[in-house]
Motif scaffolding. Structure first.
Motif, short mmCIF file in Angstrom:
data_model
loop_
_atom_site.label_atom_id
_atom_site.label_comp_id
_atom_site.label_asym_id
_atom_site.label_seq_id
_atom_site.Cartn_x
_atom_site.Cartn_y
_atom_site.Cartn_z
N GLU A 77 0.83 -1.21 0.00
CA GLU A 77 0.00 0.00 0.00
C GLU A 77 0.87 1.26 0.00
O GLU A 77 0.60 2.21 -0.73
N LEU A 78 1.91 1.25 0.82
CA LEU A 78 2.80 2.41 0.90
C LEU A 78 3.57 2.59 -0.40
O LEU A 78 3.71 3.72 -0.89
N GLU A 79 4.05 1.50 -0.99
CA GLU A 79 4.74 1.58 -2.27
C GLU A 79 3.82 2.13 -3.36
O GLU A 79 4.25 2.94 -4.18
N HIS A 80 2.58 1.69 -3.34
CA HIS A 80 1.61 2.18 -4.33
C HIS A 80 1.40 3.69 -4.16
O HIS A 80 1.38 4.43 -5.15
N ALA A 81 1.27 4.15 -2.94
CA ALA A 81 1.09 5.58 -2.68
C ALA A 81 2.32 6.37 -3.14
O ALA A 81 2.18 7.45 -3.74
N ILE A 82 3.50 5.83 -2.89
CA ILE A 82 4.73 6.49 -3.33
C ILE A 82 4.78 6.54 -4.85
O ILE A 82 5.09 7.57 -5.44
N MET A 83 4.46 5.43 -5.50
CA MET A 83 4.49 5.37 -6.97
C MET A 83 3.54 6.40 -7.57
O MET A 83 3.87 7.03 -8.58
N GLU A 84 2.37 6.56 -6.98
CA GLU A 84 1.42 7.57 -7.48
C GLU A 84 2.02 8.98 -7.39
O GLU A 84 1.90 9.77 -8.33
N LYS A 85 2.65 9.26 -6.27
CA LYS A 85 3.28 10.58 -6.11
C LYS A 85 4.41 10.77 -7.13
O LYS A 85 4.54 11.83 -7.73
N LEU A 86 5.22 9.73 -7.31
CA LEU A 86 6.34 9.82 -8.24
C LEU A 86 5.85 9.98 -9.67
O LEU A 86 6.42 10.73 -10.46
N GLN A 87 4.77 9.27 -10.01
CA GLN A 87 4.21 9.38 -11.36
C GLN A 87 3.79 10.82 -11.63
O GLN A 87 4.05 11.35 -12.71
N THR A 88 3.20 11.46 -10.65
CA THR A 88 2.77 12.85 -10.81
C THR A 88 3.98 13.80 -10.89
O THR A 88 4.05 14.64 -11.77
N LEU A 89 4.92 13.63 -9.98
CA LEU A 89 6.08 14.51 -9.94
C LEU A 89 6.97 14.39 -11.18
O LEU A 89 7.43 15.39 -11.73
N PHE A 90 7.21 13.18 -11.63
CA PHE A 90 8.18 12.93 -12.69
C PHE A 90 7.52 12.66 -14.05
O PHE A 90 8.16 12.10 -14.93
N HIS A 91 6.27 13.07 -14.22
CA HIS A 91 5.52 12.73 -15.43
C HIS A 91 6.28 13.04 -16.71
O HIS A 91 6.21 12.30 -17.68
N GLN A 92 7.04 14.10 -16.73
CA GLN A 92 7.75 14.49 -17.96
C GLN A 92 9.00 13.64 -18.20
O GLN A 92 9.55 13.67 -19.29
N TYR A 93 9.42 12.86 -17.21
CA TYR A 93 10.63 12.05 -17.34
C TYR A 93 10.33 10.54 -17.45
O TYR A 93 11.25 9.75 -17.60
N ILE A 94 9.08 10.15 -17.31
CA ILE A 94 8.69 8.74 -17.32
C ILE A 94 8.00 8.39 -18.62
O ILE A 94 7.15 9.12 -19.10
N ASP A 95 8.41 7.23 -19.20
CA ASP A 95 7.71 6.80 -20.41
C ASP A 95 6.60 5.86 -20.10
O ASP A 95 6.31 5.46 -19.08
#
Length: 95
Positions: A77-95
């Motif tokens: 659950e915590l990893e999923h929450a972190i991944m969601e935050k990272l997806q939002t923050l790094f959207h321009q760097y993630i494919d």
């Protein structure tokens, strides 16, 4: 561009005090990073710092051991929450 799990591992390495650029499992991420312009590298580094701040509570909440099913579920659950935050923050760097 980076994969989301690479960004997660970069932020995790920084959180636990490792230089992610020296980690063998992140050599592809380092190649991607080195391919960025200086400006984009600086932006990426700033996002890593922000992610450390934004995800600190979740990282600190990881169970110390993983002996029970509840421990594993909490970590997921915590990893999923972190991944969601990272997806939002790094959207321009993630494919």
């Amino acid at each position: 561009m980076f994969k989301l799990n690479e960004v997660y591992n970069i932020v995790w390495a920084e959180y636990i005090g490792l230089d992610w650029k020296d980690q063998e499992n992140l050599e592809w991420a380092l190649e991607t990073y080195n391919g960025l312009s200086q400006t984009d590298q600086s932006k990426f580094d700033s996002l890593v710092t922000k992610a450390l701040s934004d995800c600190r509570v979740e990282f600190k909440s990881f169970p110390k051991t993983h002996r029970t099913k509840a421990d594993m579920e909490l970590r997921e659950e915590l990893e999923h929450a972190i991944m969601e935050k990272l997806q939002t923050l790094f959207h321009q760097y993630i494919d």
